[in-house]
Motif scaffolding. Sequence first.
Motif, PDB file in Angstrom:
ATOM      1  N   PRO A 144      16.225   5.903 -14.629  1.00  0.00           N
ATOM      2  CA  PRO A 144      16.147   5.113 -15.757  1.00  0.00           C
ATOM      3  C   PRO A 144      15.455   3.754 -15.024  1.00  0.00           C
ATOM      4  N   CYS A 145      14.762   3.297 -15.727  1.00  0.00           N
ATOM      5  CA  CYS A 145      13.928   1.928 -15.225  1.00  0.00           C
ATOM      6  C   CYS A 145      13.170   1.457 -16.615  1.00  0.00           C
ATOM      7  N   ASP A 146      13.305   0.040 -16.608  1.00  0.00           N
ATOM      8  CA  ASP A 146      12.586  -0.395 -17.851  1.00  0.00           C
ATOM      9  C   ASP A 146      11.476  -1.313 -16.912  1.00  0.00           C
ATOM     10  N   VAL A 147      10.316  -0.918 -17.335  1.00  0.00           N
ATOM     11  CA  VAL A 147       8.860  -1.600 -16.520  1.00  0.00           C
ATOM     12  C   VAL A 147       8.651  -3.288 -16.752  1.00  0.00           C
ATOM     13  N   ARG A 148       9.434  -3.666 -17.931  1.00  0.00           N
ATOM     14  CA  ARG A 148       9.480  -5.170 -18.000  1.00  0.00           C
ATOM     15  C   ARG A 148      10.375  -5.888 -17.046  1.00  0.00           C
ATOM     16  N   ASP A 149      11.056  -5.183 -16.375  1.00  0.00           N
ATOM     17  CA  ASP A 149      11.988  -5.768 -15.442  1.00  0.00           C
ATOM     18  C   ASP A 149      11.498  -5.632 -13.950  1.00  0.00           C
ATOM     19  N   ALA A 150      10.992  -6.568 -13.342  1.00  0.00           N
ATOM     20  CA  ALA A 150      10.347  -6.695 -11.921  1.00  0.00           C
ATOM     21  C   ALA A 150      11.429  -6.277 -10.984  1.00  0.00           C
ATOM     22  N   ALA A 151      12.551  -6.727 -11.115  1.00  0.00           N
ATOM     23  CA  ALA A 151      13.569  -6.439 -10.020  1.00  0.00           C
ATOM     24  C   ALA A 151      14.001  -4.812  -9.982  1.00  0.00           C
ATOM     25  N   ALA A 152      13.837  -4.295 -11.369  1.00  0.00           N
ATOM     26  CA  ALA A 152      14.357  -2.931 -11.529  1.00  0.00           C
ATOM     27  C   ALA A 152      13.152  -2.192 -11.093  1.00  0.00           C
ATOM     28  N   VAL A 153      11.886  -2.487 -11.346  1.00  0.00           N
ATOM     29  CA  VAL A 153      10.941  -1.815 -10.713  1.00  0.00           C
ATOM     30  C   VAL A 153      10.843  -1.913  -9.255  1.00  0.00           C
ATOM     31  N   GLU A 154      10.871  -2.867  -8.610  1.00  0.00           N
ATOM     32  CA  GLU A 154      11.024  -2.865  -7.153  1.00  0.00           C
ATOM     33  C   GLU A 154      12.062  -2.011  -6.525  1.00  0.00           C
ATOM     34  N   GLU A 155      13.300  -2.112  -7.204  1.00  0.00           N
ATOM     35  CA  GLU A 155      14.310  -1.339  -6.615  1.00  0.00           C
ATOM     36  C   GLU A 155      14.143   0.183  -6.906  1.00  0.00           C
ATOM     37  N   THR A 156      13.627   0.538  -8.048  1.00  0.00           N
ATOM     38  CA  THR A 156      13.450   2.022  -8.496  1.00  0.00           C
ATOM     39  C   THR A 156      12.483   2.508  -7.519  1.00  0.00           C
ATOM     40  N   PHE A 157      11.243   1.971  -7.414  1.00  0.00           N
ATOM     41  CA  PHE A 157      10.413   2.482  -6.316  1.00  0.00           C
ATOM     42  C   PHE A 157      10.796   2.750  -4.837  1.00  0.00           C
ATOM     43  N   ASP A 158      11.605   1.639  -4.410  1.00  0.00           N
ATOM     44  CA  ASP A 158      12.227   1.583  -3.238  1.00  0.00           C
ATOM     45  C   ASP A 158      13.223   3.063  -3.112  1.00  0.00           C
ATOM     46  N   ARG A 159      13.756   3.277  -4.328  1.00  0.00           N
ATOM     47  CA  ARG A 159      14.886   4.361  -4.071  1.00  0.00           C
ATOM     48  C   ARG A 159      13.899   5.710  -4.076  1.00  0.00           C
ATOM     49  N   ILE A 160      13.069   5.804  -5.062  1.00  0.00           N
ATOM     50  CA  ILE A 160      12.032   6.880  -4.833  1.00  0.00           C
ATOM     51  C   ILE A 160      11.452   7.059  -3.556  1.00  0.00           C
ATOM     52  N   LEU A 161      10.866   5.971  -2.970  1.00  0.00           N
ATOM     53  CA  LEU A 161      10.391   6.244  -1.666  1.00  0.00           C
ATOM     54  C   LEU A 161      11.330   6.581  -0.538  1.00  0.00           C
ATOM     55  N   ALA A 162      12.573   6.125  -0.708  1.00  0.00           N
ATOM     56  CA  ALA A 162      13.724   6.375   0.371  1.00  0.00           C
ATOM     57  C   ALA A 162      14.179   8.190  -0.063  1.00  0.00           C
ATOM     58  N   ASP A 163      14.070   8.615  -1.075  1.00  0.00           N
ATOM     59  CA  ASP A 163      14.540   9.772  -1.584  1.00  0.00           C
ATOM     60  C   ASP A 163      13.332  11.131  -1.345  1.00  0.00           C
ATOM     61  N   THR A 212       2.142  -0.746 -10.144  1.00  0.00           N
ATOM     62  CA  THR A 212       1.080  -0.590  -9.315  1.00  0.00           C
ATOM     63  C   THR A 212       1.368  -1.107  -7.907  1.00  0.00           C
ATOM     64  N   LYS A 213       1.864  -2.470  -8.050  1.00  0.00           N
ATOM     65  CA  LYS A 213       2.258  -3.373  -7.120  1.00  0.00           C
ATOM     66  C   LYS A 213       3.208  -2.753  -6.239  1.00  0.00           C
ATOM     67  N   ALA A 214       4.167  -1.922  -6.591  1.00  0.00           N
ATOM     68  CA  ALA A 214       5.034  -1.225  -6.027  1.00  0.00           C
ATOM     69  C   ALA A 214       4.660  -0.107  -5.156  1.00  0.00           C
ATOM     70  N   VAL A 215       3.576   0.390  -5.401  1.00  0.00           N
ATOM     71  CA  VAL A 215       3.320   1.491  -4.835  1.00  0.00           C
ATOM     72  C   VAL A 215       1.959   1.632  -4.126  1.00  0.00           C
ATOM     73  N   VAL A 216       1.055   0.515  -4.030  1.00  0.00           N
ATOM     74  CA  VAL A 216      -0.006   0.422  -3.360  1.00  0.00           C
ATOM     75  C   VAL A 216       0.132   0.167  -2.047  1.00  0.00           C
ATOM     76  N   PRO A 217       1.029  -0.649  -1.685  1.00  0.00           N
ATOM     77  CA  PRO A 217       1.210  -0.861   0.048  1.00  0.00           C
ATOM     78  C   PRO A 217       1.524   0.461   0.485  1.00  0.00           C
ATOM     79  N   HIS A 218       2.229   1.226   0.105  1.00  0.00           N
ATOM     80  CA  HIS A 218       2.600   2.535   0.375  1.00  0.00           C
ATOM     81  C   HIS A 218       1.365   3.521   0.650  1.00  0.00           C
ATOM     82  N   MET A 219       0.736   3.624  -0.504  1.00  0.00           N
ATOM     83  CA  MET A 219      -0.409   4.266  -0.465  1.00  0.00           C
ATOM     84  C   MET A 219      -1.612   3.804   0.394  1.00  0.00           C
ATOM     85  N   LEU A 220      -1.492   2.562   0.797  1.00  0.00           N
ATOM     86  CA  LEU A 220      -2.692   2.021   1.638  1.00  0.00           C
ATOM     87  C   LEU A 220      -2.170   2.438   3.173  1.00  0.00           C
TER      88      LEU A 220
END
Length: 258
Positions: free
Chosen positions: A57-76, A118-126
């Motif tokens: 669950p994630c609301d794309v309007r919430d910057a902190a939630a987006v960052e936390e969610t993508f960190d969890r996905i990358l960890a998982d 996109t901001k949350a994922v680009v550094p990882h893809m780079l």
Amino acid sequence: MELKNKIVVITGASSGIGALTAQMLSGRGAVPVLLARSEDKLKETAAGIPGVFGLYPCDVRDAAAVEETFDRILADYGRIDILLNNAGYGKFAPFTDMDPEEFDDMMDVNYMGIVRCTKAVVPHMLARGSGQIVNVASMAGKIGTSKAVAYTATKHAVLGFTNALRQELRKTGIIVSAVNPGPIATDFFKIADPSGGYEKSVARMMMTPEHVSTKIVRLMEKGKEELDLPGLAGFGIRLYGLFPRLADKLTYNAMNRK
């Protein structure tokens, strides 16, 4: 691109083309990772996925939630191979009837939501030197119509962002793609057009979500940078680019049915 075992994050995955694309990707052996605000709706979508999937669950309007969610996905999962930025909505109304706050919210979801994810994922893809970002824009981002001023502005922003980011990331191994569909028979119109009038007026042009999702999956497989749907509309867009003012006059009745 072979999609088997690819980790594909999909925003707005609880319904419509997001949900269908997740199912199709799973059928090709990919691992769809579903994001949306409603956990209950995500679980309903997940019930139709035949293979392995993720659900956050994630609301794309919430910057902190987006960052936390993508960190969890990358960890998982250890990586994100493809990001499908699909979250968005529209509301059709005359400019004079729409409050500035509605402009703000639509831009916050449709455009800034894409920027945050996109901001949350680009550094990882780079760091990996590979990946694909697929942004669902709209034909509205290329041709403006009446009673869709706010929505059109958000999709213009998405296309501008996508085109500029593509140039910035060229030669990095990251593909940046835009999908520009016309009307699709989904729940989008429950908010955009509660009266049902516009939906009826464009019924002949309406695409099925299955068709659009199939095209999105093929875009991922081929690594295409842009897709206009339906294909005939893409030809019309090119003519519009050559003769915009003339095209506005000639297509006014056909394009302004809201």
